[in-house]
Design an enzyme around this catalytic site. Structure first.
Site, PDB file in Angstrom:
ATOM      1  N   ASP A  53       0.983  -1.150   0.072  1.00 29.19           N
ATOM      2  CA  ASP A  53       0.070   0.123  -0.130  1.00 29.19           C
ATOM      3  C   ASP A  53       0.803   1.310   0.022  1.00 29.19           C
ATOM      4  O   ASP A  53       1.221   1.528   0.975  1.00 29.19           O
ATOM      5  CB  ASP A  53      -0.957  -0.180   1.165  1.00 29.19           C
ATOM      6  N   GLU A 131      31.347  10.558   3.817  1.00 29.46           N
ATOM      7  CA  GLU A 131      31.628  10.311   5.087  1.00 29.46           C
ATOM      8  C   GLU A 131      30.747  10.559   6.277  1.00 29.46           C
ATOM      9  O   GLU A 131      30.184  11.754   6.566  1.00 29.46           O
ATOM     10  CB  GLU A 131      32.751  11.277   5.326  1.00 29.46           C
ATOM     11  N   GLU A 133      28.939  10.872  10.063  1.00 31.39           N
ATOM     12  CA  GLU A 133      29.287  10.870  11.485  1.00 31.39           C
ATOM     13  C   GLU A 133      27.996  10.610  12.015  1.00 31.39           C
ATOM     14  O   GLU A 133      26.887  10.663  11.582  1.00 31.39           O
ATOM     15  CB  GLU A 133      29.790  12.461  11.362  1.00 31.39           C
ATOM     16  N   GLU A 187      35.065  11.001  16.660  1.00 28.54           N
ATOM     17  CA  GLU A 187      35.214  12.450  16.159  1.00 28.54           C
ATOM     18  C   GLU A 187      35.452  13.444  17.161  1.00 28.54           C
ATOM     19  O   GLU A 187      35.677  13.127  18.228  1.00 28.54           O
ATOM     20  CB  GLU A 187      33.823  12.591  15.311  1.00 28.54           C
ATOM     21  N   GLU A 194      33.010   8.119  13.394  1.00 27.62           N
ATOM     22  CA  GLU A 194      32.992   8.386  12.046  1.00 27.62           C
ATOM     23  C   GLU A 194      33.400   6.842  11.360  1.00 27.62           C
ATOM     24  O   GLU A 194      34.351   6.532  12.150  1.00 27.62           O
ATOM     25  CB  GLU A 194      33.630   9.535  11.197  1.00 27.62           C
ATOM     26  N   HIS A 243      30.061  14.641   4.781  1.00 31.30           N
ATOM     27  CA  HIS A 243      30.745  15.075   3.796  1.00 31.30           C
ATOM     28  C   HIS A 243      30.625  14.247   2.309  1.00 31.30           C
ATOM     29  O   HIS A 243      30.847  13.052   2.534  1.00 31.30           O
ATOM     30  CB  HIS A 243      32.101  15.293   3.948  1.00 31.30           C
ATOM     31  N   ARG A 314      39.731  23.920   4.378  1.00 28.05           N
ATOM     32  CA  ARG A 314      38.326  23.159   5.003  1.00 28.05           C
ATOM     33  C   ARG A 314      37.462  24.149   5.230  1.00 28.05           C
ATOM     34  O   ARG A 314      36.351  23.658   6.000  1.00 28.05           O
ATOM     35  CB  ARG A 314      38.601  22.370   6.332  1.00 28.05           C
ATOM     36  N   GLU A 331      34.892  17.799  -2.735  1.00 33.02           N
ATOM     37  CA  GLU A 331      34.284  17.276  -1.457  1.00 33.02           C
ATOM     38  C   GLU A 331      33.109  18.373  -1.196  1.00 33.02           C
ATOM     39  O   GLU A 331      33.684  19.634  -1.009  1.00 33.02           O
ATOM     40  CB  GLU A 331      35.415  17.096  -0.287  1.00 33.02           C
ATOM     41  N   ARG A 333      30.814  19.779   1.305  1.00 34.09           N
ATOM     42  CA  ARG A 333      30.826  19.673   3.101  1.00 34.09           C
ATOM     43  C   ARG A 333      29.584  19.868   3.652  1.00 34.09           C
ATOM     44  O   ARG A 333      29.570  19.810   4.920  1.00 34.09           O
ATOM     45  CB  ARG A 333      32.072  20.393   3.757  1.00 34.09           C
TER      46      ARG A 333
END
Length: 442
Positions: A53, A131, A133, A187, A194, A243, A314, A331, A333
């Site tokens: 359903d 990645e 966490e 982490e 992680e 990330h 970063r 990457e 983030r």
């Protein structure tokens, strides 16, 4: 044993004496659903599918058009290494079909497959490496708390990190499910962890994200703990991100690598980044789908806030890790692990491919620490910020014609409906912070 087709599934069932099959799929929010069938129904499941359903599943269909069919993807067959007291249990991830045999266009897995096909028509394979966490919290009277199970910090180990054995159990279970695990560690925040697994094509990776969350919660439960992928469970601590490492390959080679270009990244890489940056405010409604998501995206907790790109910096929203050659990638983030991975990957790919098609140039690269810039410096450099609420990101998604086209009107409109309903419900609440701040002062 590598499973490729129906015969392989039948053989594995017989070899492992499987008694039950979990047929799994996700709703529009990425929440795993499943229908369990006895192994006697496997022939039916693999030929005509199993009906269910759809009107009872978030974001699917109305009650007057509720009949849907689950058809398992045989390549996702896996033996579940727990809960076998009543017989061995396996699972398969399913695609959703209509009763007339057509693929259901609002199935998140279908949406991603459609975008992958578009990329393939341009000669590209889309590779993704997330990645994830998560937090491990204690329980009281069977209910989850926000009390961390340890008080370790980044890369710390026992006796400060009390979850080493739990992470190992998760890694071993994932390995049994054919994951290629690269690393696991504590982490930054208390109780935060992680586990990284190897990149793969986008569909396989989205399936793996769904499985990863399912396994992590299950193993945590066996240890008397609660695992959560909530983006920001503790106000004064870093939140949990997802990330996403992204790359395209063409003719077996990394399409983002150009040894003769600036930074050794190709034009396609720059165009792809430009496409993502151009649509990131709308993508945020998909990749950061909760009210709570935006409490992670604030300055001071390592999460990105400003719409910039860079090399290894970063503080940027999009960065280019230092590895080159076949490991060249970008990457992103901002996404968090509460998102639906199928829809998130599809939206990112749609934006990136549009950037390549239109040869969009990204803004100038930003290799400074953006977090240290003054408001005036940000203004001078025309640096914009991510949306600050789910309501704001929904406004951008509502206006984004590309994502409406690529996700399909059904998915696009349901994401908006859920985002607006979440915000409306949130803004009606009176929070403990307000009571403490105002009750005696006014």
């Amino acid at each position: 044993m590598i499973i490729n087709n129906k015969d392989d599934v039948i053989k594995s069932i017989e070899t492992h004496n499987v008694k039950f099959i979990r047929l799994q799929f996700t709703d529009i929010q990425g929440i795993v659903k499943d229908v369990e069938i006895p192994v006697t129904q496997i022939e039916k499941a693999l030929t005509v599918g199993i009906s269910f359903d759809g009107s009872s599943v978030e974001g699917m269909v109305r009650i007057d058009e509720s009949d849907m069919v689950l058809k398992p993807d045989t390549k996702t067959f896996a033996i579940l290494p727990w809960g076998n007291e009543k017989g061995v249990v396996a699972r398969m991830i399913c695609d959703i079909y209509l009763p007339d045999g057509k693929e259901f266009e609002a199935d998140p897995r279908y949406v991603l497959k459609k975008m992958i096909k578009e990329a393939e028509e341009m000669g590209f394979q889309f590779n993704v490496g997330p990645e994830l966490e998560f937090f491990l919290f204690t329980k009281e009277n069977g209910k989850a708390t926000t009390i961390p199970n340890d008080y370790g910090r980044y890369f710390e180990f026992a006796p400060t990190d009390l979850a080493e054995d739990i992470r190992r159990d998760i890694v071993l279970t994932l390995t049994d499910l054919n994951f290629d695990i690269e690393a696991s560690h504590h982490e930054v925040a208390f109780g935060q962890h992680e586990i990284d697994f190897k990149y793969d094509d986008a569909l396989t990776t989205a399936d793996n994200v769904v499985t990863f969350k399912y396994v992590t919660r299950t193993i945590a439960k066996t240890h008397g703990l609660h695992a959560t992928f909530m983006p920001k469970p503790i106000a004064a601590e870093n939140g949990s991100g997802m990330h996403i490492n992204l790359s395209l390959s063409k003719d077996g080679k990394n399409a983002f690598y150009d040894p003769d270009a600036d930074m050794e990244i190709s034009d396609d890489a720059r165009y792809f980044i430009a496409g993502i940056l151009d649509h990131i405010k709308a993508i945020s409604c998909i990749s950061n789908p909760l009210v709570n998501s935006y409490k992670r995206l604030i300055p001071g907790y390592e999460a990105p806030v400003y719409i910039t790109w860079s090399g290894a910096n970063r503080s940027s929203l999009v960065r280019i890790p230092s590895a080159r050659g076949n490991s060249t990638r970008t990457e992103l983030r901002s996404p968090d692990p509460s998102c639906n991975p199928y829809l998130t990957f599809a939206a990112i790919l749609a934006a990136g491919i549009e950037g390549i098609k239109n040869m969009k140039e990204p803004p100038r690269i930003m290799d400074q620490n953006v977090f240290d810039m003054t408001p005036q410096q940000l203004k001078e450099r025309s640096i914009e910020t991510l949306p600050t609420t789910i309501s704001e990101s929904a406004e951008y998604l509502e206006k984004d014609e590309l994502l409406r086209e690529k996700l399909g009107a059904h998915v696009h409109d349901n994401i908006l409906r859920l985002a607006k309903a979440e915000w409306d419900d949130y803004r009606k609440q009176v929070h403990e912070w307000e009571v403490k701040r105002y009750l005696n002062a006014f």
